[in-house]
Design a protein around this motif. Sequence first.
Motif, PDB file in Angstrom:
ATOM      1  N   ASN A 120      47.659  25.589 -29.675  1.00  0.00           N
ATOM      2  CA  ASN A 120      46.887  26.758 -29.260  1.00  0.00           C
ATOM      3  C   ASN A 120      47.064  27.048 -27.778  1.00  0.00           C
ATOM      4  N   ARG A 123      50.198  28.778 -27.173  1.00  0.00           N
ATOM      5  CA  ARG A 123      50.129  30.154 -27.679  1.00  0.00           C
ATOM      6  C   ARG A 123      49.337  31.046 -26.730  1.00  0.00           C
ATOM      7  N   MET A 124      48.359  30.466 -26.051  1.00  0.00           N
ATOM      8  CA  MET A 124      47.624  31.265 -25.059  1.00  0.00           C
ATOM      9  C   MET A 124      48.498  31.528 -23.836  1.00  0.00           C
ATOM     10  N   TRP A 127      50.955  34.452 -23.654  1.00  0.00           N
ATOM     11  CA  TRP A 127      50.572  35.853 -23.442  1.00  0.00           C
ATOM     12  C   TRP A 127      50.744  36.280 -21.985  1.00  0.00           C
ATOM     13  N   SER A 160      41.838  40.526 -23.091  1.00  0.00           N
ATOM     14  CA  SER A 160      42.784  39.429 -23.321  1.00  0.00           C
ATOM     15  C   SER A 160      42.125  38.288 -24.093  1.00  0.00           C
ATOM     16  N   ALA A 164      43.571  37.075 -27.677  1.00  0.00           N
ATOM     17  CA  ALA A 164      43.954  35.684 -27.948  1.00  0.00           C
ATOM     18  C   ALA A 164      43.224  35.151 -29.181  1.00  0.00           C
ATOM     19  N   LEU A 168      45.041  33.772 -32.432  1.00  0.00           N
ATOM     20  CA  LEU A 168      44.903  32.385 -32.878  1.00  0.00           C
ATOM     21  C   LEU A 168      44.289  32.268 -34.266  1.00  0.00           C
ATOM     22  N   THR A 232      39.526  29.095 -24.811  1.00  0.00           N
ATOM     23  CA  THR A 232      40.178  30.403 -24.853  1.00  0.00           C
ATOM     24  C   THR A 232      39.530  31.343 -23.850  1.00  0.00           C
ATOM     25  N   MET A 236      41.846  32.685 -20.926  1.00  0.00           N
ATOM     26  CA  MET A 236      42.276  34.073 -21.027  1.00  0.00           C
ATOM     27  C   MET A 236      41.469  34.993 -20.120  1.00  0.00           C
TER      28      MET A 236
END
Lengths: 288, 278
Positions: A120, A123-124, A127, A160, A164, A168, A232, A236
Amino acid sequence: MAANILKNRHVLGWLQAAPLALVLVGFLLAPIVMIVIVSFWGATEFSIYPAFLWDNYEFLFGSPVTYKVFWATFKYAFITWALTLSIGFTVAYFLAFHVRSLTVQIALFLICTIPFWTSNIIRMISWIPFLGRNGIANQTLISWGVIDEPLEWLLYSDFSVILAFVHLYTLFMVVPIFNTMMRIDKSLLEAARDNGASGFQTLVHVIVPLTKPGIMIGTIFVVTLVMGDFITVRFMSGSQRANVGRLISNDIALLQYPSAAATAVVLLCTVLIVIAILLRFVNIRKEL
Amino acid sequence: MERRPRSFYILAAFFGLFVLFLYGPILTIGILSFQGPQGGLTFPMNGVSLHWFRDLFQEQAVGDIWGAFRRSFGLGLMVMVTTVVVSVMAGLAFRKRFTGSAVLFYAAITSLVIPSILVSLGVGLIFNQLGFKIHWATSGFGSQLTWTLPFGLLIMFAVFNRFDKSYEEAARDQGATAWQTIRFVVLPIIAPSLIGVALFGFTLSYDEFARTLLTAGSYNTLPLEIFGMTTNVTTPVIYALGTLTTLFSFGIIAVFILTAVILNRRRARLGSDAGQGV
Protein backbone atom coordinates in the motif's frame (compact mmCIF):
# COMPACT_ATOMS: atom_id res chain seq x y z
CA MET A 1 -12.27 -43.34 27.88
CA ALA A 2 -9.72 -40.95 26.37
CA ALA A 3 -10.66 -42.14 22.90
CA ASN A 4 -14.31 -41.45 23.65
CA ILE A 5 -13.59 -37.91 24.73
CA LEU A 6 -11.71 -37.31 21.49
CA LYS A 7 -14.69 -38.54 19.50
CA ASN A 8 -16.95 -35.95 21.11
CA ARG A 9 -17.53 -33.38 18.40
CA HIS A 10 -17.33 -30.42 20.79
CA VAL A 11 -14.01 -31.53 22.28
CA LEU A 12 -12.47 -32.20 18.89
CA GLY A 13 -13.80 -28.88 17.64
CA TRP A 14 -12.27 -27.05 20.59
CA LEU A 15 -8.93 -28.73 20.04
CA GLN A 16 -8.89 -27.80 16.37
CA ALA A 17 -10.02 -24.24 17.04
CA ALA A 18 -7.63 -23.77 19.96
CA PRO A 19 -4.70 -22.24 18.00
CA LEU A 20 -6.97 -19.64 16.40
CA ALA A 21 -8.60 -18.90 19.75
CA LEU A 22 -5.20 -18.53 21.43
CA VAL A 23 -3.95 -16.02 18.84
CA LEU A 24 -7.17 -14.01 19.05
CA VAL A 25 -7.15 -13.98 22.85
CA GLY A 26 -3.47 -13.01 23.05
CA PHE A 27 -3.25 -10.49 20.24
CA LEU A 28 -6.79 -9.18 19.86
CA LEU A 29 -8.81 -9.45 23.08
CA ALA A 30 -5.94 -8.86 25.51
CA PRO A 31 -4.79 -5.75 23.61
CA ILE A 32 -8.35 -4.38 23.58
CA VAL A 33 -8.67 -4.97 27.33
CA MET A 34 -5.26 -3.36 27.83
CA ILE A 35 -6.27 -0.31 25.82
CA VAL A 36 -9.47 0.06 27.85
CA ILE A 37 -7.45 -0.17 31.09
CA VAL A 38 -4.76 2.25 29.96
CA SER A 39 -7.38 4.75 28.79
CA PHE A 40 -8.02 5.43 32.50
CA TRP A 41 -4.33 5.85 33.37
CA GLY A 42 -2.45 9.07 33.80
CA ALA A 43 0.58 10.32 31.91
CA THR A 44 3.51 12.60 32.53
CA GLU A 45 5.71 13.89 29.76
CA PHE A 46 7.90 10.79 29.85
CA SER A 47 5.91 7.96 31.36
CA ILE A 48 2.50 6.59 32.13
CA TYR A 49 1.22 5.48 35.55
CA PRO A 50 -1.71 3.30 36.65
CA ALA A 51 -4.69 5.22 37.97
CA PHE A 52 -8.43 5.45 37.55
CA LEU A 53 -9.03 8.82 35.96
CA TRP A 54 -11.74 10.06 33.66
CA ASP A 55 -9.44 12.90 32.55
CA ASN A 56 -8.62 11.39 29.16
CA TYR A 57 -12.26 11.01 28.23
CA GLU A 58 -13.20 14.40 29.67
CA PHE A 59 -10.49 16.01 27.61
CA LEU A 60 -11.49 14.05 24.52
CA PHE A 61 -15.19 14.90 24.69
CA GLY A 62 -14.50 18.45 25.83
CA SER A 63 -12.34 19.31 22.85
CA PRO A 64 -13.94 20.69 19.67
CA VAL A 65 -11.09 19.09 17.68
CA THR A 66 -12.48 15.64 18.51
CA TYR A 67 -15.84 16.35 16.89
CA LYS A 68 -14.24 17.93 13.86
CA VAL A 69 -11.94 14.96 13.39
CA PHE A 70 -14.71 12.39 13.84
CA TRP A 71 -16.79 14.32 11.34
CA ALA A 72 -13.85 14.28 8.87
CA THR A 73 -13.48 10.52 9.41
CA PHE A 74 -17.15 9.90 8.59
CA LYS A 75 -16.85 12.18 5.57
CA TYR A 76 -13.88 10.24 4.20
CA ALA A 77 -15.67 6.96 4.86
CA PHE A 78 -18.88 8.06 3.16
CA ILE A 79 -17.31 9.59 0.04
CA THR A 80 -14.92 6.65 -0.38
CA TRP A 81 -17.81 4.23 0.11
CA ALA A 82 -19.94 5.91 -2.56
CA LEU A 83 -17.09 5.97 -5.08
CA THR A 84 -15.78 2.45 -4.45
CA LEU A 85 -19.33 1.10 -4.61
CA SER A 86 -20.11 2.75 -7.97
CA ILE A 87 -16.78 1.75 -9.51
CA GLY A 88 -16.68 -1.70 -7.91
CA PHE A 89 -20.25 -2.55 -8.88
CA THR A 90 -19.69 -1.48 -12.50
CA VAL A 91 -16.48 -3.49 -12.78
CA ALA A 92 -18.01 -6.58 -11.17
CA TYR A 93 -21.12 -6.26 -13.35
CA PHE A 94 -18.98 -6.13 -16.49
CA LEU A 95 -16.94 -9.16 -15.40
CA ALA A 96 -19.89 -11.26 -14.30
CA PHE A 97 -22.43 -10.56 -17.04
CA HIS A 98 -20.61 -9.22 -20.08
CA VAL A 99 -17.51 -11.41 -20.23
CA ARG A 100 -18.61 -14.73 -21.61
CA SER A 101 -15.66 -17.07 -21.21
CA LEU A 102 -14.82 -18.32 -17.73
CA THR A 103 -11.07 -18.24 -18.43
CA VAL A 104 -11.20 -14.58 -19.49
CA GLN A 105 -13.34 -13.84 -16.44
CA ILE A 106 -10.77 -15.38 -14.11
CA ALA A 107 -7.87 -13.65 -15.89
CA LEU A 108 -9.50 -10.20 -15.71
CA PHE A 109 -10.51 -10.83 -12.10
CA LEU A 110 -6.90 -11.65 -11.23
CA ILE A 111 -5.75 -8.44 -12.93
CA CYS A 112 -8.06 -6.57 -10.56
CA THR A 113 -6.88 -8.42 -7.45
CA ILE A 114 -3.10 -8.51 -7.95
CA PRO A 115 -2.50 -4.93 -6.68
CA PHE A 116 -4.09 -6.01 -3.38
CA TRP A 117 -1.08 -8.27 -2.79
CA THR A 118 1.44 -5.47 -3.27
CA SER A 119 2.51 -2.74 -0.87
CA ASN A 120 0.00 0.00 0.00
CA ILE A 121 2.80 2.40 0.85
CA ILE A 122 4.38 2.01 -2.58
CA ARG A 123 0.99 2.43 -4.20
CA MET A 124 0.56 5.71 -2.36
CA ILE A 125 4.05 6.91 -3.24
CA SER A 126 3.35 6.16 -6.89
CA TRP A 127 0.75 8.96 -7.03
CA ILE A 128 3.34 11.65 -6.34
CA PRO A 129 4.70 11.97 -9.91
CA PHE A 130 1.09 12.22 -11.11
CA LEU A 131 -0.32 14.77 -8.73
CA GLY A 132 2.60 17.02 -7.80
CA ARG A 133 2.84 20.68 -8.74
CA ASN A 134 4.94 19.73 -11.79
CA GLY A 135 3.36 16.30 -12.05
CA ILE A 136 1.91 14.56 -15.06
CA ALA A 137 -1.65 15.74 -14.42
CA ASN A 138 -0.70 19.42 -14.26
CA GLN A 139 1.72 19.18 -17.20
CA THR A 140 -0.94 17.52 -19.35
CA LEU A 141 -3.69 19.96 -18.43
CA ILE A 142 -1.40 22.94 -19.12
CA SER A 143 -0.27 21.55 -22.47
CA TRP A 144 -3.91 21.04 -23.45
CA GLY A 145 -4.59 24.63 -22.49
CA VAL A 146 -7.25 23.67 -19.94
CA ILE A 147 -5.48 25.58 -17.18
CA ASP A 148 -2.76 28.26 -17.11
CA GLU A 149 -1.45 27.73 -13.61
CA PRO A 150 -0.73 24.33 -12.01
CA LEU A 151 -3.57 23.16 -9.77
CA GLU A 152 -2.47 23.20 -6.13
CA TRP A 153 -5.18 20.95 -4.76
CA LEU A 154 -4.19 17.79 -6.61
CA LEU A 155 -1.65 16.63 -4.03
CA TYR A 156 -1.81 17.05 -0.24
CA SER A 157 -5.53 17.70 -0.11
CA ASP A 158 -8.82 15.91 0.57
CA PHE A 159 -8.83 15.10 -3.14
CA SER A 160 -5.58 13.13 -3.03
CA VAL A 161 -6.59 11.38 0.21
CA ILE A 162 -9.85 10.15 -1.29
CA LEU A 163 -8.17 9.28 -4.59
CA ALA A 164 -5.72 7.07 -2.70
CA PHE A 165 -8.51 5.45 -0.68
CA VAL A 166 -10.43 4.63 -3.85
CA HIS A 167 -7.25 3.34 -5.48
CA LEU A 168 -6.41 1.11 -2.52
CA TYR A 169 -9.84 -0.17 -1.54
CA THR A 170 -12.09 -0.47 -4.63
CA LEU A 171 -10.90 -4.06 -4.81
CA PHE A 172 -12.68 -4.82 -1.53
CA MET A 173 -15.93 -3.98 -3.32
CA VAL A 174 -15.16 -5.77 -6.58
CA VAL A 175 -14.36 -9.15 -5.01
CA PRO A 176 -17.48 -9.76 -2.86
CA ILE A 177 -19.86 -8.19 -5.41
CA PHE A 178 -18.37 -10.29 -8.22
CA ASN A 179 -18.63 -13.36 -5.98
CA THR A 180 -22.37 -12.84 -5.34
CA MET A 181 -23.08 -11.96 -8.96
CA MET A 182 -21.49 -15.20 -10.16
CA ARG A 183 -23.97 -17.13 -8.04
CA ILE A 184 -27.03 -15.48 -9.55
CA ASP A 185 -29.00 -18.06 -11.50
CA LYS A 186 -28.78 -16.94 -15.16
CA SER A 187 -32.30 -18.23 -15.84
CA LEU A 188 -33.64 -15.40 -13.66
CA LEU A 189 -32.16 -12.90 -16.12
CA GLU A 190 -33.70 -14.77 -19.03
CA ALA A 191 -37.06 -14.81 -17.25
CA ALA A 192 -36.84 -11.05 -16.78
CA ARG A 193 -36.05 -10.55 -20.45
CA ASP A 194 -38.80 -12.90 -21.60
CA ASN A 195 -41.24 -10.87 -19.57
CA GLY A 196 -40.18 -7.77 -21.44
CA ALA A 197 -37.77 -6.13 -18.99
CA SER A 198 -35.18 -3.86 -20.55
CA GLY A 199 -31.50 -4.35 -19.65
CA PHE A 200 -31.73 -1.46 -17.22
CA GLN A 201 -34.88 -2.80 -15.57
CA THR A 202 -33.24 -6.22 -15.15
CA LEU A 203 -30.29 -4.50 -13.52
CA VAL A 204 -32.38 -2.50 -11.07
CA HIS A 205 -35.06 -5.05 -10.22
CA VAL A 206 -33.19 -8.36 -10.44
CA ILE A 207 -29.44 -7.98 -10.22
CA VAL A 208 -29.11 -5.22 -7.61
CA PRO A 209 -31.42 -6.89 -5.04
CA LEU A 210 -29.68 -10.24 -5.50
CA THR A 211 -26.25 -8.60 -5.15
CA LYS A 212 -27.05 -6.90 -1.83
CA PRO A 213 -25.10 -9.37 0.37
CA GLY A 214 -21.94 -8.77 -1.67
CA ILE A 215 -22.50 -5.03 -1.48
CA MET A 216 -22.87 -5.23 2.31
CA ILE A 217 -19.65 -7.24 2.72
CA GLY A 218 -17.76 -4.81 0.50
CA THR A 219 -19.24 -1.92 2.48
CA ILE A 220 -18.07 -3.43 5.78
CA PHE A 221 -14.53 -3.75 4.44
CA VAL A 222 -14.29 -0.29 2.92
CA VAL A 223 -15.94 1.57 5.80
CA THR A 224 -13.80 -0.10 8.48
CA LEU A 225 -10.57 0.27 6.50
CA VAL A 226 -11.17 3.97 5.92
CA MET A 227 -12.38 4.68 9.47
CA GLY A 228 -9.36 2.93 10.98
CA ASP A 229 -6.81 4.42 8.62
CA PHE A 230 -4.14 6.82 9.73
CA ILE A 231 -1.33 6.37 7.28
CA THR A 232 -3.11 7.21 4.01
CA VAL A 233 -4.47 10.43 5.44
CA ARG A 234 -1.09 11.39 6.83
CA PHE A 235 0.84 10.59 3.69
CA MET A 236 -1.56 11.80 1.00
CA SER A 237 -2.45 15.02 2.81
CA GLY A 238 1.17 15.81 3.66
CA SER A 239 0.05 15.91 7.33
CA GLN A 240 -2.40 18.73 6.55
CA ARG A 241 -5.58 16.78 7.22
CA ALA A 242 -6.64 14.72 10.20
CA ASN A 243 -8.85 11.78 10.99
CA VAL A 244 -9.32 9.80 14.19
CA GLY A 245 -6.50 7.39 13.37
CA ARG A 246 -4.08 10.30 13.07
CA LEU A 247 -5.27 11.70 16.38
CA ILE A 248 -4.28 8.36 17.94
CA SER A 249 -0.95 8.10 16.14
CA ASN A 250 -0.03 11.69 17.07
CA ASP A 251 -0.67 10.94 20.74
CA ILE A 252 1.45 7.80 20.40
CA ALA A 253 4.28 9.80 18.85
CA LEU A 254 4.13 12.12 21.89
CA LEU A 255 4.12 9.08 24.23
CA GLN A 256 0.68 10.11 25.51
CA TYR A 257 -0.54 6.51 25.55
CA PRO A 258 -3.52 6.97 27.92
CA SER A 259 -4.95 9.71 25.77
CA ALA A 260 -4.31 7.63 22.61
CA ALA A 261 -6.02 4.69 24.30
CA ALA A 262 -9.10 6.74 25.18
CA THR A 263 -9.44 7.92 21.58
CA ALA A 264 -8.90 4.33 20.42
CA VAL A 265 -11.71 3.06 22.68
CA VAL A 266 -14.13 5.64 21.27
CA LEU A 267 -13.03 4.81 17.70
CA LEU A 268 -13.46 1.09 18.32
CA CYS A 269 -16.97 1.58 19.72
CA THR A 270 -17.89 3.74 16.72
CA VAL A 271 -16.60 1.16 14.24
CA LEU A 272 -18.31 -1.73 16.04
CA ILE A 273 -21.64 0.11 16.11
CA VAL A 274 -21.38 0.77 12.38
CA ILE A 275 -20.53 -2.91 11.74
CA ALA A 276 -23.33 -4.14 13.98
CA ILE A 277 -25.79 -2.09 11.93
CA LEU A 278 -24.36 -3.38 8.64
CA LEU A 279 -24.33 -7.02 9.83
CA ARG A 280 -28.08 -6.89 10.33
CA PHE A 281 -28.38 -6.87 6.56
CA VAL A 282 -26.18 -9.87 5.75
CA ASN A 283 -25.20 -13.32 7.00
CA ILE A 284 -21.49 -13.44 6.18
CA ARG A 285 -20.98 -17.17 6.70
CA LYS A 286 -23.74 -18.03 4.25
CA GLU A 287 -22.33 -15.79 1.56
CA LEU A 288 -18.84 -17.27 1.21
CA MET B 1 -23.09 -16.11 -30.95
CA GLU B 2 -25.31 -13.26 -29.94
CA ARG B 3 -24.20 -9.78 -31.00
CA ARG B 4 -22.77 -7.74 -28.18
CA PRO B 5 -24.96 -4.84 -27.01
CA ARG B 6 -23.60 -1.30 -27.05
CA SER B 7 -23.44 -1.34 -23.24
CA PHE B 8 -20.71 -3.98 -23.55
CA TYR B 9 -18.35 -1.56 -25.25
CA ILE B 10 -19.05 1.22 -22.78
CA LEU B 11 -18.46 -1.12 -19.84
CA ALA B 12 -15.35 -2.58 -21.46
CA ALA B 13 -13.95 0.95 -21.84
CA PHE B 14 -14.79 1.64 -18.19
CA PHE B 15 -13.02 -1.55 -17.18
CA GLY B 16 -9.97 -0.56 -19.26
CA LEU B 17 -9.83 2.82 -17.51
CA PHE B 18 -10.12 1.09 -14.14
CA VAL B 19 -7.16 -1.17 -14.94
CA LEU B 20 -5.20 1.88 -16.09
CA PHE B 21 -6.11 3.58 -12.81
CA LEU B 22 -4.89 0.51 -10.89
CA TYR B 23 -1.61 0.04 -12.72
CA GLY B 24 -0.80 3.47 -14.22
CA PRO B 25 0.85 4.96 -11.13
CA ILE B 26 3.05 1.95 -10.44
CA LEU B 27 4.13 1.85 -14.11
CA THR B 28 5.01 5.53 -13.86
CA ILE B 29 7.35 5.04 -10.93
CA GLY B 30 8.73 2.01 -12.74
CA ILE B 31 9.75 4.29 -15.60
CA LEU B 32 10.91 7.11 -13.33
CA SER B 33 13.19 4.80 -11.37
CA PHE B 34 15.43 4.76 -14.46
CA GLN B 35 15.94 8.54 -14.15
CA GLY B 36 19.42 9.86 -14.94
CA PRO B 37 21.64 10.81 -11.97
CA GLN B 38 20.49 14.47 -12.21
CA GLY B 39 16.81 13.58 -12.63
CA GLY B 40 14.05 14.55 -10.20
CA LEU B 41 10.92 12.99 -8.77
CA THR B 42 8.78 13.69 -11.82
CA PHE B 43 8.96 13.90 -15.60
CA PRO B 44 10.75 14.91 -17.79
CA MET B 45 13.29 12.11 -17.76
CA ASN B 46 16.78 13.52 -17.39
CA GLY B 47 18.57 10.75 -19.26
CA VAL B 48 18.22 7.04 -18.61
CA SER B 49 20.37 5.18 -16.11
CA LEU B 50 20.57 2.49 -13.46
CA HIS B 51 22.02 5.08 -11.09
CA TRP B 52 19.23 4.82 -8.48
CA PHE B 53 19.23 1.03 -8.47
CA ARG B 54 22.99 1.15 -7.85
CA ASP B 55 22.33 3.54 -4.97
CA LEU B 56 20.10 0.94 -3.36
CA PHE B 57 23.02 -1.43 -3.04
CA GLN B 58 25.18 1.12 -1.22
CA GLU B 59 24.43 0.88 2.48
CA GLN B 60 25.13 4.49 3.41
CA ALA B 61 22.76 5.93 0.81
CA VAL B 62 19.51 4.39 2.03
CA GLY B 63 19.99 2.73 5.42
CA ASP B 64 19.48 -0.93 6.14
CA ILE B 65 16.99 -1.93 3.45
CA TRP B 66 18.52 -5.34 2.80
CA GLY B 67 18.32 -6.25 6.47
CA ALA B 68 14.73 -5.01 6.44
CA PHE B 69 14.01 -7.09 3.35
CA ARG B 70 15.45 -10.25 4.99
CA ARG B 71 13.37 -9.67 8.12
CA SER B 72 10.18 -9.05 6.10
CA PHE B 73 10.82 -12.16 4.03
CA GLY B 74 11.43 -14.35 7.07
CA LEU B 75 8.44 -12.92 8.90
CA GLY B 76 6.31 -13.44 5.78
CA LEU B 77 7.26 -17.13 5.70
CA MET B 78 6.53 -17.56 9.41
CA VAL B 79 3.15 -15.89 9.08
CA MET B 80 2.38 -17.88 5.91
CA VAL B 81 3.00 -21.31 7.46
CA THR B 82 1.17 -20.42 10.68
CA THR B 83 -1.78 -18.98 8.77
CA VAL B 84 -2.18 -22.11 6.64
CA VAL B 85 -1.96 -24.56 9.55
CA VAL B 86 -4.16 -22.58 11.95
CA SER B 87 -6.77 -21.72 9.29
CA VAL B 88 -7.12 -25.34 8.15
CA MET B 89 -7.52 -26.56 11.74
CA ALA B 90 -10.05 -23.83 12.49
CA GLY B 91 -11.86 -24.52 9.20
CA LEU B 92 -12.20 -28.19 10.19
CA ALA B 93 -13.37 -27.18 13.66
CA PHE B 94 -16.08 -24.87 12.36
CA ARG B 95 -17.63 -27.69 10.34
CA LYS B 96 -18.46 -29.41 13.62
CA ARG B 97 -20.56 -26.52 14.97
CA PHE B 98 -19.03 -26.88 18.42
CA THR B 99 -20.28 -24.88 21.42
CA GLY B 100 -18.77 -21.42 21.33
CA SER B 101 -18.17 -21.42 17.60
CA ALA B 102 -20.35 -18.34 17.10
CA VAL B 103 -18.30 -16.37 19.63
CA LEU B 104 -15.04 -17.41 17.99
CA PHE B 105 -16.41 -16.49 14.57
CA TYR B 106 -17.37 -13.00 15.72
CA ALA B 107 -13.95 -12.61 17.35
CA ALA B 108 -12.35 -13.40 13.98
CA ILE B 109 -14.60 -10.85 12.24
CA THR B 110 -13.70 -8.27 14.89
CA SER B 111 -10.05 -9.01 14.19
CA LEU B 112 -10.68 -8.17 10.56
CA VAL B 113 -12.56 -4.91 11.09
CA ILE B 114 -10.71 -3.50 14.09
CA PRO B 115 -8.59 -0.47 13.17
CA SER B 116 -5.04 -1.78 12.78
CA ILE B 117 -3.54 0.89 14.97
CA LEU B 118 -5.47 -0.50 17.95
CA VAL B 119 -3.77 -3.88 17.60
CA SER B 120 -0.43 -2.13 17.26
CA LEU B 121 -1.04 0.08 20.29
CA GLY B 122 -2.53 -2.67 22.48
CA VAL B 123 0.13 -5.27 21.79
CA GLY B 124 2.86 -2.65 22.23
CA LEU B 125 1.40 -1.62 25.62
CA ILE B 126 1.08 -5.21 26.86
CA PHE B 127 4.65 -6.09 25.93
CA ASN B 128 5.91 -2.89 27.55
CA GLN B 129 3.98 -3.33 30.79
CA LEU B 130 4.88 -7.01 31.12
CA GLY B 131 8.51 -6.22 30.42
CA PHE B 132 8.72 -8.41 27.30
CA LYS B 133 11.04 -7.32 24.54
CA ILE B 134 9.19 -5.93 21.52
CA HIS B 135 10.54 -7.76 18.48
CA TRP B 136 9.24 -8.34 14.96
CA ALA B 137 9.36 -12.12 15.45
CA THR B 138 7.23 -12.09 18.63
CA SER B 139 4.94 -9.07 19.01
CA GLY B 140 5.11 -8.25 15.31
CA PHE B 141 4.40 -11.85 14.34
CA GLY B 142 1.33 -12.09 16.61
CA SER B 143 -0.06 -8.74 15.48
CA GLN B 144 0.18 -9.71 11.82
CA LEU B 145 -1.62 -13.00 12.50
CA THR B 146 -4.67 -11.02 13.66
CA TRP B 147 -4.86 -9.68 10.09
CA THR B 148 -3.99 -12.83 8.08
CA LEU B 149 -5.92 -15.46 10.07
CA PRO B 150 -9.40 -14.00 9.46
CA PHE B 151 -8.67 -13.98 5.72
CA GLY B 152 -7.47 -17.58 5.91
CA LEU B 153 -10.56 -18.54 7.87
CA LEU B 154 -12.93 -16.86 5.40
CA ILE B 155 -11.24 -18.72 2.53
CA MET B 156 -11.61 -21.99 4.45
CA PHE B 157 -15.34 -21.28 4.90
CA ALA B 158 -15.66 -20.70 1.17
CA VAL B 159 -13.79 -23.98 0.53
CA PHE B 160 -15.75 -26.14 2.96
CA ASN B 161 -19.09 -24.65 1.87
CA ARG B 162 -18.39 -26.19 -1.54
CA PHE B 163 -16.86 -29.41 -0.20
CA ASP B 164 -18.63 -32.62 -1.19
CA LYS B 165 -19.07 -34.60 2.02
CA SER B 166 -19.62 -37.90 0.21
CA TYR B 167 -15.85 -38.22 -0.32
CA GLU B 168 -15.33 -38.36 3.42
CA GLU B 169 -18.25 -40.74 3.88
CA ALA B 170 -16.78 -43.04 1.24
CA ALA B 171 -13.42 -42.99 3.02
CA ARG B 172 -15.07 -43.74 6.35
CA ASP B 173 -17.14 -46.54 4.87
CA GLN B 174 -13.95 -48.14 3.64
CA GLY B 175 -12.54 -48.10 7.14
CA ALA B 176 -10.34 -44.99 7.15
CA THR B 177 -9.73 -43.44 10.56
CA ALA B 178 -10.58 -39.79 11.15
CA TRP B 179 -6.93 -38.80 10.68
CA GLN B 180 -6.55 -40.91 7.54
CA THR B 181 -9.65 -39.28 6.07
CA ILE B 182 -8.19 -35.84 6.62
CA ARG B 183 -4.67 -36.77 5.47
CA PHE B 184 -5.53 -38.77 2.35
CA VAL B 185 -8.92 -37.39 1.29
CA VAL B 186 -9.67 -33.90 2.62
CA LEU B 187 -6.21 -32.30 2.41
CA PRO B 188 -5.43 -33.39 -1.18
CA ILE B 189 -8.82 -32.09 -2.30
CA ILE B 190 -8.44 -28.67 -0.69
CA ALA B 191 -4.70 -28.34 -1.50
CA PRO B 192 -5.09 -25.79 -4.35
CA SER B 193 -7.15 -23.51 -2.08
CA LEU B 194 -4.44 -23.75 0.57
CA ILE B 195 -2.10 -22.11 -1.96
CA GLY B 196 -4.53 -19.19 -1.89
CA VAL B 197 -4.41 -19.05 1.92
CA ALA B 198 -0.59 -19.16 1.76
CA LEU B 199 -0.56 -16.31 -0.78
CA PHE B 200 -2.69 -14.16 1.52
CA GLY B 201 -0.55 -15.08 4.51
CA PHE B 202 2.73 -14.18 2.89
CA THR B 203 1.79 -11.05 0.96
CA LEU B 204 -0.37 -9.48 3.67
CA SER B 205 2.47 -9.96 6.13
CA TYR B 206 5.15 -8.77 3.70
CA ASP B 207 3.27 -5.52 3.04
CA GLU B 208 1.77 -4.93 6.48
CA PHE B 209 2.45 -1.52 7.94
CA ALA B 210 -0.02 -0.40 10.59
CA ARG B 211 -0.04 -3.56 12.72
CA THR B 212 3.76 -3.73 12.77
CA LEU B 213 4.31 -0.03 13.45
CA LEU B 214 4.52 -0.29 17.25
CA THR B 215 5.29 -4.00 17.47
CA ALA B 216 8.45 -4.41 15.36
CA GLY B 217 10.89 -3.09 17.94
CA SER B 218 14.30 -1.74 16.99
CA TYR B 219 14.63 -3.70 13.75
CA ASN B 220 12.35 -2.40 11.00
CA THR B 221 10.47 -4.51 8.50
CA LEU B 222 10.60 -3.37 4.87
CA PRO B 223 7.32 -1.36 4.78
CA LEU B 224 8.39 0.50 7.93
CA GLU B 225 11.79 1.19 6.37
CA ILE B 226 10.17 2.44 3.15
CA PHE B 227 7.84 4.68 5.09
CA GLY B 228 10.79 6.09 6.99
CA MET B 229 12.41 6.88 3.66
CA THR B 230 9.40 8.87 2.44
CA THR B 231 10.05 11.52 5.07
CA ASN B 232 13.74 12.09 4.36
CA VAL B 233 14.58 10.75 0.89
CA THR B 234 13.75 13.11 -1.98
CA THR B 235 15.46 11.33 -4.88
CA PRO B 236 14.19 8.67 -7.29
CA VAL B 237 16.01 6.05 -5.19
CA ILE B 238 12.67 5.51 -3.45
CA TYR B 239 11.08 4.76 -6.84
CA ALA B 240 13.84 2.24 -7.56
CA LEU B 241 13.08 0.53 -4.24
CA GLY B 242 9.34 0.65 -4.96
CA THR B 243 9.89 -0.88 -8.39
CA LEU B 244 12.07 -3.68 -7.04
CA THR B 245 9.78 -4.64 -4.17
CA THR B 246 6.71 -4.51 -6.44
CA LEU B 247 8.47 -6.75 -8.97
CA PHE B 248 9.31 -9.08 -6.10
CA SER B 249 5.62 -9.15 -5.09
CA PHE B 250 4.56 -9.85 -8.69
CA GLY B 251 7.08 -12.71 -8.79
CA ILE B 252 5.74 -14.21 -5.57
CA ILE B 253 2.14 -13.91 -6.80
CA ALA B 254 3.10 -15.58 -10.10
CA VAL B 255 4.76 -18.49 -8.24
CA PHE B 256 1.67 -19.04 -6.10
CA ILE B 257 -0.77 -18.83 -9.01
CA LEU B 258 1.34 -21.19 -11.14
CA THR B 259 1.56 -23.67 -8.27
CA ALA B 260 -2.23 -23.60 -7.89
CA VAL B 261 -2.70 -24.13 -11.62
CA ILE B 262 -0.24 -27.05 -11.68
CA LEU B 263 -1.87 -28.64 -8.62
CA ASN B 264 -5.28 -28.35 -10.27
CA ARG B 265 -4.02 -29.95 -13.50
CA ARG B 266 -2.30 -32.75 -11.60
CA ARG B 267 -5.47 -33.42 -9.68
CA ALA B 268 -7.53 -33.47 -12.86
CA ARG B 269 -5.05 -35.94 -14.41
CA LEU B 270 -4.37 -38.21 -11.42
CA GLY B 271 -7.45 -37.64 -9.31
CA SER B 272 -9.64 -40.31 -10.81
CA ASP B 273 -8.81 -43.90 -11.65
CA ALA B 274 -12.24 -44.52 -13.14
CA GLY B 275 -12.16 -46.92 -16.05
CA GLN B 276 -8.61 -48.05 -15.40
CA GLY B 277 -9.47 -51.40 -13.87
CA VAL B 278 -7.82 -52.70 -10.73
